[in-house]
Design an enzyme around this catalytic site. Sequence first.
Site, PDB file in Angstrom:
ATOM      1  N   ASP A  46     -24.702   5.784 -28.965  1.00  0.00           N
ATOM      2  CA  ASP A  46     -24.979   4.081 -28.860  1.00  0.00           C
ATOM      3  C   ASP A  46     -25.943   4.009 -27.885  1.00  0.00           C
ATOM      4  O   ASP A  46     -26.767   3.219 -28.325  1.00  0.00           O
ATOM      5  CB  ASP A  46     -23.792   3.406 -28.425  1.00  0.00           C
ATOM      6  CG  ASP A  46     -23.761   1.470 -28.685  1.00  0.00           C
ATOM      7  OD1 ASP A  46     -24.159   1.757 -30.160  1.00  0.00           O
ATOM      8  OD2 ASP A  46     -23.569   0.956 -27.644  1.00  0.00           O
ATOM      9  N   ASP A 100     -20.754  -2.068 -32.835  1.00  0.00           N
ATOM     10  CA  ASP A 100     -20.476  -1.868 -31.668  1.00  0.00           C
ATOM     11  C   ASP A 100     -19.293  -2.794 -31.113  1.00  0.00           C
ATOM     12  O   ASP A 100     -17.720  -3.241 -31.084  1.00  0.00           O
ATOM     13  CB  ASP A 100     -21.158  -2.922 -30.668  1.00  0.00           C
ATOM     14  CG  ASP A 100     -22.074  -1.854 -30.580  1.00  0.00           C
ATOM     15  OD1 ASP A 100     -21.729  -1.191 -30.105  1.00  0.00           O
ATOM     16  OD2 ASP A 100     -23.428  -2.099 -29.443  1.00  0.00           O
ATOM     17  N   ASN A 126     -29.576   5.084 -36.764  1.00  0.00           N
ATOM     18  CA  ASN A 126     -28.299   4.440 -37.644  1.00  0.00           C
ATOM     19  C   ASN A 126     -26.813   5.019 -37.961  1.00  0.00           C
ATOM     20  O   ASN A 126     -26.109   5.120 -37.919  1.00  0.00           O
ATOM     21  CB  ASN A 126     -28.663   3.510 -38.530  1.00  0.00           C
ATOM     22  CG  ASN A 126     -29.505   2.826 -38.810  1.00  0.00           C
ATOM     23  OD1 ASN A 126     -29.421   1.352 -37.238  1.00  0.00           O
ATOM     24  ND2 ASN A 126     -30.429   1.758 -39.576  1.00  0.00           N
ATOM     25  N   GLU A 163     -30.836  -2.899 -35.327  1.00  0.00           N
ATOM     26  CA  GLU A 163     -30.174  -3.639 -34.359  1.00  0.00           C
ATOM     27  C   GLU A 163     -29.197  -4.364 -34.609  1.00  0.00           C
ATOM     28  O   GLU A 163     -28.003  -4.669 -34.297  1.00  0.00           O
ATOM     29  CB  GLU A 163     -31.316  -5.134 -33.632  1.00  0.00           C
ATOM     30  CG  GLU A 163     -30.273  -6.032 -32.930  1.00  0.00           C
ATOM     31  CD  GLU A 163     -31.406  -7.065 -32.477  1.00  0.00           C
ATOM     32  OE1 GLU A 163     -31.080  -8.217 -31.823  1.00  0.00           O
ATOM     33  OE2 GLU A 163     -32.406  -7.147 -33.115  1.00  0.00           O
ATOM     34  N   ASP A 165     -26.358  -1.570 -35.438  1.00  0.00           N
ATOM     35  CA  ASP A 165     -25.848  -1.117 -33.642  1.00  0.00           C
ATOM     36  C   ASP A 165     -24.946  -2.625 -33.557  1.00  0.00           C
ATOM     37  O   ASP A 165     -23.720  -1.641 -32.765  1.00  0.00           O
ATOM     38  CB  ASP A 165     -27.590  -1.342 -32.703  1.00  0.00           C
ATOM     39  CG  ASP A 165     -26.257  -1.422 -30.764  1.00  0.00           C
ATOM     40  OD1 ASP A 165     -26.418  -1.763 -30.685  1.00  0.00           O
ATOM     41  OD2 ASP A 165     -26.401   0.450 -31.164  1.00  0.00           O
ATOM     42  N   HIS A 166     -24.964  -3.831 -33.268  1.00  0.00           N
ATOM     43  CA  HIS A 166     -24.141  -4.567 -32.967  1.00  0.00           C
ATOM     44  C   HIS A 166     -22.248  -4.490 -34.099  1.00  0.00           C
ATOM     45  O   HIS A 166     -21.663  -4.839 -33.321  1.00  0.00           O
ATOM     46  CB  HIS A 166     -24.640  -6.118 -33.378  1.00  0.00           C
ATOM     47  CG  HIS A 166     -25.761  -6.700 -32.141  1.00  0.00           C
ATOM     48  ND1 HIS A 166     -25.749  -5.897 -31.022  1.00  0.00           N
ATOM     49  CD2 HIS A 166     -26.730  -7.292 -32.144  1.00  0.00           C
ATOM     50  CE1 HIS A 166     -26.699  -6.263 -30.552  1.00  0.00           C
ATOM     51  NE2 HIS A 166     -27.596  -6.577 -31.118  1.00  0.00           N
TER      52      HIS A 166
END
Length: 318
Positions: free
Chosen positions: A94, A119, A47, A112, A115-116
């Site tokens: 990323d 993004d 992260n 997850e 990360d999203h």
Amino acid sequence: MKRLTSSQLQRLVEHKYKSCGTSLLDPVLQIYWRWLVTCMPLWLAPNLITFIGLLINLIATLCVVYYDPNMVGKAPNWVFLSCALSVFIYQSLDAIDGKQARRTKTNNQLGELFDHGCDAVSNILLIPCCGGAAALNEQPNLFLALMAIQLCLFYCYHWLNYVVGELRFNWIDVTEAQWLIIIVEIVSFVCGVDVWTIVAFGKFELRQLLLIGVIVSGLLTLGRCLVTIMGGGEGKNGSSVAMSCITRSPMPHADITMLAPLAAISNIYFNFLVSEYLLFSLLTVFVLVDLVISSILDCREISSHLRVNVFTIPRPAE
């Protein structure tokens, strides 16, 4: 303050990340990404890798906003180079955060979601980066269409994930879009922004052709996503943000940040005696504060439930 129910947390624990498909550039770049992750120390949390990339992207975007807030190509040339480097670094980091998670055996649902979330923020930051490099705001209608499609695509990708249970990548996807932005930045750095005003095919400027090409490609991808969403799966229409996807739960229809566009539209329609610049500045701060607070609360709640750290990797027992 609990934001997730016990059933949502339970479904979050049961969630497994799935993806399929690959874009044109991914197989080539995978060679570089697999090498790059081996350069990362084992104590570096996945992260944190993602977050560092986002911060670099944010700094480059702030340079564009400072020098060229109207995105009409007034920034110094070095700003375009910094944007190209920032997008490349963000894409690289990323791409390896998941590899680092598997390498350190720390892959989990929080990673997850984190990360999203990064993004989603980066998706917004790319707008001024690309807009300033090619003075796209000189073509306001096309630029507005591009921004609308970009945001819809990000939403629909997660909607598709919610419906079919996996992320699906096309031949032309995020990687290719990011490299297009890098190329645009480099061209503007080398040749200057005026290169995008060159007329081709008799009447179209290069930036118009660039915008039209990206819009058409985006519409085709958006169409494929919507066909799949409407034709299969078990998801609920509209419930496709990352949190709803991972917890398999409907997305709340009401959100306090909806007050921001409502205030902006009301100010324009009723012609309030409020400076548009001041209003948008205040609304930006309001949305950012809400985003930061909600992100911190979500990360704390999920990390506590999963018993994992957000930015550190626990030392193995001696």
